[in-house]
Design an enzyme around this catalytic site. Structure first.
Site, PDB file in Angstrom:
ATOM      1  N   GLY A   8       0.849  -1.195   0.000  1.00 28.68           N
ATOM      2  CA  GLY A   8       0.000   0.000   0.000  1.00 28.68           C
ATOM      3  C   GLY A   8       0.879   1.236   0.000  1.00 28.68           C
ATOM      4  N   GLY A  11      -0.552   4.903  -0.961  1.00 27.91           N
ATOM      5  CA  GLY A  11      -1.681   5.494  -0.241  1.00 27.91           C
ATOM      6  C   GLY A  11      -1.256   6.734   0.525  1.00 27.91           C
ATOM      7  N   GLN A  12      -2.182   7.255   1.351  1.00 23.83           N
ATOM      8  CA  GLN A  12      -1.935   8.506   2.082  1.00 23.83           C
ATOM      9  C   GLN A  12      -0.721   8.381   3.014  1.00 23.83           C
ATOM     10  OE1 GLN A  12      -4.818   9.665   4.995  1.00 23.83           O
ATOM     11  NE2 GLN A  12      -4.321  11.833   4.837  1.00 23.83           N
ATOM     12  N   ASP A  53      -1.510  -7.414  -5.435  1.00 19.99           N
ATOM     13  CA  ASP A  53      -2.746  -7.195  -4.716  1.00 19.99           C
ATOM     14  C   ASP A  53      -2.666  -7.993  -3.416  1.00 19.99           C
ATOM     15  OD1 ASP A  53      -5.754  -7.581  -4.291  1.00 19.99           O
ATOM     16  OD2 ASP A  53      -5.607  -6.281  -6.079  1.00 19.99           O
ATOM     17  N   TYR A 143     -15.373  -0.133   7.840  1.00 15.41           N
ATOM     18  CA  TYR A 143     -13.968   0.227   8.077  1.00 15.41           C
ATOM     19  C   TYR A 143     -13.620  -0.007   9.552  1.00 15.41           C
ATOM     20  CZ  TYR A 143      -9.936   3.507   8.316  1.00 15.41           C
ATOM     21  OH  TYR A 143      -8.715   4.089   8.511  1.00 15.41           O
ATOM     22  N   LYS A 147     -11.134  -2.662  11.493  1.00 15.46           N
ATOM     23  CA  LYS A 147     -10.057  -2.194  12.387  1.00 15.46           C
ATOM     24  C   LYS A 147     -10.084  -2.969  13.716  1.00 15.46           C
ATOM     25  CE  LYS A 147      -8.091   0.616   9.595  1.00 15.46           C
ATOM     26  NZ  LYS A 147      -6.878   0.131   8.945  1.00 15.46           N
TER      27      LYS A 147
HETATM   28  C1  AKB Z   1     -10.934   8.200   7.821  1.00 17.97           C
HETATM   29  O1  AKB Z   1     -11.448   9.315   7.991  1.00 17.97           O
HETATM   30  O2  AKB Z   1     -11.548   7.224   7.369  1.00 17.97           O
HETATM   31  C2  AKB Z   1      -9.489   8.008   8.237  1.00 17.97           C
HETATM   32  C3  AKB Z   1      -9.381   7.514   9.632  1.00 17.97           C
HETATM   33  C4  AKB Z   1      -9.696   8.392  10.767  1.00 17.97           C
HETATM   34  O3  AKB Z   1      -9.004   6.389   9.838  1.00 17.97           O
HETATM   35  N1  AKB Z   1      -8.780   9.241   8.087  1.00 17.97           N
END
Ligand code: AKB
Length: 319
Positions: A8, A11-12, A53, A143, A147
């Site tokens: 990755g 990415g950011q 990937d 998301y 996590k």
């Molecule tokens: C998001 O906003 O999804 C991310 C994070 C806080 O993990 N920047």
């Protein structure tokens, strides 16, 4: 000297972390892996770049063996807002991608792995002020689900297989080098682009929305410091709370207006407001400060001034 694989890498976080790791360990010792092509010039010219990937375990194994990799930064992820558009893909990349990487680490003898968690691991039932290290984890986004699950996987692989797994819960990250993509905290970056280009910005969360944020140089340094910390000092096997500052969208807009006179911000909250409202306002990161001496450097004023100073020539095409 470590042989490092960054998955990755475009990415950011990956964009800046890969370059910093190459500075410290030498370009050829840090392999950048991404599924985003073409590779950025800076990355391609400074060390090996590889396409794969996270679903492709065989490709991952091949790279690890060829480059004798002992340390992995697994950063491949969809962020919160994009993840809500395609929860299945978020699950595949964020969680199955992590599981694949952990399994490959075991099979190939990789010793150490870093994986990013987030304030998104928390949810509306978590105490929102000064959120403790150990607390309720009931996120509302896919998301966030990935996590929390990923944190537990890291702990499991550490306890069961002795893998050296390390992680932090990043707050919103602000950077001028890579544009964010699909996060709820993206307004804190987009505001600078729009202020410099058009002197106005319509913010997608309300003016009173307060979230924890951090400048990217602090995040990169903190990540590397955690990876360099002696294992015996670490007391958290899931993911460390990591904090710098918290501010409201209006406080940020006021600071931008101080630096760019005439800048105007208005507020039109959309679906991302509910996600922001489910996250903490501030984080207690005292365990990270105690265990591995974490300390942030940048406050709101320093972040804003540095963002405008660096982003202005980039947007003018001069950098
Ligand atoms: C998001 O906003 O999804 C991310 C994070 C806080 O993990 N920047």
């Amino acid at each position: 000297m470590s042989n490092i694989l960054v998955i990755g890498a475009v990415g950011q976080i990956g964009t800046e972390l890969t370059m910093e790791l190459r500075k410290r360990h030498g370009g050829k010792n840090v392999v950048a892996a991404t599924r985003k092509t073409p590779f950025p010039k800076e990355l391609e010219q400074s060390g090996p770049c590889i396409f794969f990937d996270v679903s492709d375990k065989e490709a991952m194994k091949k790279v690890i063996k060829e480059h004798n990799i002992d340390t992995i930064y697994q950063l491949a992820s969809l962020l919160s807002a994009t993840g809500e558009k395609d929860p299945d893909l978020a699950f595949q990349i964020n969680l199955i991608g992590l599981k694949n990487t952990l399994d490959v680490c075991r099979e190939c003898g990789v010793k150490k792995i870093f994986w990013p968690s987030s304030i998104a691991a928390f949810g509306p039932t978590t105490p929102r002020d000064n959120t403790p290290q150990r607390t309720v984890l009931e996120p509302t986004t896919m998301y966030g689900v990935t996590k929390v699950s990923g944190e537990l996987l890291l702990q499991y692989y550490h306890n069961k297989y002795g893998l050296d797994t390390r992680s932090v819960r990043y707050p919103g990250l602000i950077s001028y080098k890579a544009e964010p993509g699909g996060g709820t905290t993206d307004y804190s970056v987009a505001i600078f682009y729009e202020a410099i280009k058009h002197k106005k910005y319509t913010c997608f969360v309300g003016s009173h929305t307060v979230l924890p944020m951090m400048y990217m140089p602090d995040a990169i340094r903190g990540t590397i410091e955690l990876m360099d910390a002696p294992r015996e000092k670490l007391t958290v096997a899931t993911s460390y709370n990591l904090a710098a500052i918290s501010f409201s969208a209006k406080e940020l807009a006021d600071e931008v207006a101080r630096i760019i006179p005439g800048f105007v911000c208005d507020y039109k909250p959309d679906h991302r407001q509910a996600i922001a409202d489910s996250w903490p306002k501030s984080i207690d990161d005292s365990q990270a400060r105690k265990d591995w001496n974490w300390k942030h450097k940048f406050g709101l004023k320093e972040i804003s001034e540095d963002m405008v100073k660096n982003l202005t020539p980039i947007l003018a095409g001069k950098k």
